[in-house]
Design a protein around this motif. Sequence first.
Motif, short mmCIF file in Angstrom:
data_model
loop_
_atom_site.label_atom_id
_atom_site.label_comp_id
_atom_site.label_asym_id
_atom_site.label_seq_id
_atom_site.Cartn_x
_atom_site.Cartn_y
_atom_site.Cartn_z
N UNK A 1 -13.26 4.93 -4.35
CA UNK A 1 -14.68 3.80 -5.00
C UNK A 1 -13.49 2.59 -4.96
N UNK A 2 -14.75 1.89 -5.00
CA UNK A 2 -14.50 0.37 -5.71
C UNK A 2 -13.16 -0.03 -6.48
N UNK A 3 -13.52 0.76 -7.78
CA UNK A 3 -13.17 1.25 -9.00
C UNK A 3 -11.80 1.56 -9.19
N UNK A 4 -11.52 2.20 -8.11
CA UNK A 4 -9.97 2.99 -8.21
C UNK A 4 -9.16 1.89 -6.31
N UNK A 5 -9.55 1.14 -5.83
CA UNK A 5 -8.80 0.56 -5.01
C UNK A 5 -7.42 0.16 -5.18
N UNK A 6 -6.51 -0.04 -3.51
CA UNK A 6 -5.15 0.28 -4.12
C UNK A 6 -5.52 -1.10 -3.89
N UNK A 7 -4.44 -1.81 -4.95
CA UNK A 7 -4.26 -3.33 -5.67
C UNK A 7 -3.09 -3.61 -4.26
N UNK A 8 -2.81 -4.95 -3.99
CA UNK A 8 -1.74 -5.22 -2.98
C UNK A 8 -1.26 -6.23 -4.12
N UNK A 9 0.18 -6.24 -4.08
CA UNK A 9 1.18 -7.04 -4.82
C UNK A 9 1.27 -8.43 -3.76
N UNK A 10 1.32 -9.52 -3.77
CA UNK A 10 2.76 -10.11 -3.24
C UNK A 10 1.49 -11.50 -2.37
N UNK A 11 2.10 -13.07 -2.59
CA UNK A 11 1.16 -13.51 -1.88
C UNK A 11 1.80 -14.49 -0.53
N UNK A 12 0.74 -15.18 0.08
CA UNK A 12 0.94 -15.66 1.50
C UNK A 12 1.01 -14.13 2.46
N UNK A 13 1.78 -14.79 3.36
CA UNK A 13 2.99 -14.05 5.02
C UNK A 13 4.16 -13.85 4.89
N UNK A 14 4.52 -13.38 3.81
CA UNK A 14 5.75 -12.94 3.41
C UNK A 14 5.40 -11.71 3.27
N UNK A 15 5.95 -10.37 4.34
CA UNK A 15 5.82 -8.91 4.07
C UNK A 15 6.96 -8.79 2.91
N UNK A 16 6.29 -9.32 1.97
CA UNK A 16 7.08 -8.44 0.52
C UNK A 16 6.22 -8.17 -0.51
N UNK A 17 5.88 -7.05 -0.54
CA UNK A 17 4.65 -6.62 -1.77
C UNK A 17 4.96 -5.13 -2.18
N UNK A 18 3.50 -4.21 -3.25
CA UNK A 18 3.21 -2.78 -3.17
C UNK A 18 2.06 -2.65 -3.57
N UNK A 19 1.93 -1.68 -3.73
CA UNK A 19 0.95 -1.15 -3.53
C UNK A 19 0.70 0.21 -4.56
N UNK A 20 -0.49 0.14 -4.95
CA UNK A 20 -0.69 0.86 -5.87
C UNK A 20 -2.10 1.23 -6.50
N UNK A 21 -2.46 1.67 -7.13
CA UNK A 21 -3.88 2.41 -7.69
C UNK A 21 -3.50 3.29 -8.38
N UNK A 22 -4.88 3.71 -8.93
CA UNK A 22 -4.74 4.95 -10.68
C UNK A 22 -4.66 6.16 -9.80
N UNK A 23 -5.05 6.39 -8.78
CA UNK A 23 -5.02 7.41 -8.40
C UNK A 23 -3.94 8.16 -8.26
N UNK A 24 -3.61 9.77 -8.27
CA UNK A 24 -2.16 10.56 -8.29
C UNK A 24 -1.64 10.18 -6.36
N UNK A 25 -0.96 9.90 -6.06
CA UNK A 25 -0.03 10.22 -5.01
C UNK A 25 0.36 9.08 -4.13
N UNK A 26 0.81 9.32 -3.51
CA UNK A 26 1.10 7.49 -2.49
C UNK A 26 0.49 6.84 -1.80
N UNK A 27 0.28 5.47 -2.61
CA UNK A 27 -1.09 4.57 -2.05
C UNK A 27 -0.46 4.10 -0.70
#
Length: 910
Positions: free
Chosen positions: A366-392
């Motif tokens: 749900x919205x409270x367990x959303x995957x958060x995406x780091x990085x800014x702009x169009x540079x394809x560099x960043x990570x995905x993270x969330x509170x759940x177990x498993x690979x986001x």
Amino acid sequence: MTDSAVPTPSPFDTAAAPLPTSWHAMPHEEVAARLGVSLDGLSEDEARQRLAEHGPNALPEPPRPSPIRRFLAQFNSALIYFLLAGAAAAFALGHVVDAVVIIAVVMVNAVVGFLQEGRAEQALRAIRNMISPHAAVIRGRQRISVHARDLVPGDLVLLEAGDRVPADTRLLRARGMLIDESILTGESVAASKREEPAAADAALGDRHSMAFSGTTVAAGQGAGIVVSTGSHTEIGRIGRLIAEVEPLATPLLRQIDNFARRFTWAAILAAGALFVFAVAVRGYGWTEALIAVVALAVGVVPEGLPAVITITLAIGVRRMARLNAVIRRLPAVETLGATSVICSDKTGTLTRNEMTVRRVVLPETDATEAIEVSGAGYEPVGTLSWANSGDPSAAAEALARCGLLCNDAHLHARDGVWRAEGDPMEGALVAFAAKAGLSPAVERGDWRRLDEIPFDAAYRFMASLHRGPQEEIAVFVKGAPEAVLAMCALSASQRERWGEAIAGVAAEGERLLGFAMKTLDAAPDRLTFDNVAGGFSFLGLAGFIDPPRPEAIAAIAECRSAGIGVKMVTGDHGLTAGAIARQLGLAREPVVVTGAEVDAVSDAELVELAGRTSVFARTSPENKLRIVRALQSTGAVVAMTGDGVNDAPSLRQADVGIAMGVKGTEAAKEAAEVVLLDDNFASIVAAVTQGRTVYDNIRKMIAWTLPTNGGEVLSVIGAIAFGFTMPMSAAQILWINLATSITLGLALAFEPTEPGIMNRPPRRADGGLVTRFMLWRIVLVSVLFMLATAAMFTLSLARGQGIEMARTIVVNTIVVMEIFYLFSVRFMHMSSITWRGALGTPAVLAALVAVVAGQFAFTYLPPMQHMFGTRPVALLDGVMIVGVGVLLMLLLEAEKALVRRFRLFDPEDL
């Protein structure tokens, strides 16, 4: 629209029935009927008649004052009158050099002012140039190209991608049409257009049935009826606002003008009283009394001050240019330093102007367990993270692939900077796919696109048909969440859950896209609406945001410590603007007010509303103008940033208009005093710091010039009052003023920023150029100069050294005291007895060398001795003269410490 649906009445008469203003809210059949036009278009005769009636589709040329009047107006100043009177007196008394210098200063100031005049005309001319030179129209059933000036209300205009809209147009047809309206609304994303009517009370950015003059068609094509031309268009209305704005004098110019008037009257009264006293009381002859008054005038006139102020401002211009702020008008340098409120645009100034996927909500969360995406702009560099177990990344792979394939954008790195070619949100999806571990080139190669349905505002989604690496056939869809959800097989409870998720993400001010896919048994010949009618699996939501600039966050914090308020004034939606404001730290709970709410309050009520509001959203040009005026009515010095034509009136109204150099229109740049080369809010704060430095340096020059001149004047007055011999001749006073003002005085223009300058509150806009502390310092230093002069003059005469030697010692004593006083005045808010204070700056050291060399020539060179009546000074006398300078500096540093220790003056007076 069909031929039968459009009646063809006789042309309307604007004299009898004024043009309606709510074209966007009318069905296009009614618009066509009111304008008397069918799909055949106007006939040539009808077009000529309407052109004669309405005039050309161009903004009217404003009346311009003659160049002579503009030039003569530059001399309308009390300071200029005073300087001209001083020049005349100098000529009459034979001081030709002094007179020439004064006249040169006056002429330079007049020429600079003359060249800077006419900014309103330049802004209007820039707006006129934004109207497209040609337009494709239907006239007499024929498609022809006509000059934009010849367009009239009722013309049928055809628009394609890349066209600049030539006049305000009510759209009859819009196919995949996106129009960049940033010059009018400030929106960073192109507005989608469709032909059905908009709400009558829709804001300018929400009038989806209109295409406005000067905007650019970014995608798609369409056709429409011209409803307004020339000055009746939205861009023309803004032009009228610019013409109505009266330029404001800057705080420095107001202060200089007030100071000059008071100084002029004080000098006239003092000279007259001294002349009467010398003749009537002391029995001076007319000639002697006149010479004494001339000496007083030469001593009191700070003839080098205007030139040094101009040079100081010019140095500030050069320093600000290195900080990416180009100054178009010299006084704006100092006005920046007086700024107490900055009204800033959001997109590209406080934010990066680059869309970024910030969060992803998947079906299993749900919205409270959303995957958060780091990085800014169009540079394809960043990570995905969330509170759940498993690979986001694995969980988001399907959504990321959908967003990548149902997408026409590409990313490129140029000079180390990643840019998106195509729609900004699609560019953000490409970057997100790379962050999720997908290779855009590989995925697009494996999943060959067979067909697509381009995005259209009418159905609010894009769909693409692909053949996968295992020969599977898939349809991917992305678009407005509501439209995509309608294609998916979901239960009532699932739809309710997604509705809550959409509301939760939207409340954070993020733009939303939904994603879905379905597989087919075989690839159809074409992708049609029947293929996408239903049966999709919903993949989730992506929330996009234009992230704040990190340096803007730091700059806003610096503004807070400097007592400068920052308000966001944007054309964007309130939720989005409020979310960005919280991230920027504008306020803990920023108050968001819309343009409609600004319209609903009176000018008096707006003053209170503007004071407590952090964010103004969905604002019109009139809103911005009223907001600036409301803030100015409280005594605030307002800096306003902008980039579009819609910003030009408020840029001109503000005390300092700041235009964006990268994405700004020429109209905005011409209306502004400052142009930012990097469109960065942090550059504004850096420029404010330099503006404060410039004003500090101007105050230091005044604090140095007036007391030194005051000491000379008091010496002359004291000599007359007590019947003593004049301690200096008029020529010697002139030598002191000219030799030191162009060296020591000018050195202060190059002073660096004092520590803690951005920890002080802004100075009062209605404050005087000479504060109470400065007045105290002027009186104190003048008296100390007079006492030292009288003591050295009397001591020399008592030792039998003669009048010429006594005067030579006095002149050298004054110059040495000016040198030591310069080192003291370099730091107004801290002690000067430090290594930094002792070492000085290259400018100070160069000035010191020049003055010492000049004084040696004045004292020891025979030609100078003959010209000024001087004599060589002995070594012992020289040591005594330097000792007087050291004693003066110690006394003033002690006084400075007492003022700081016991807080004898208010902080704004220091």
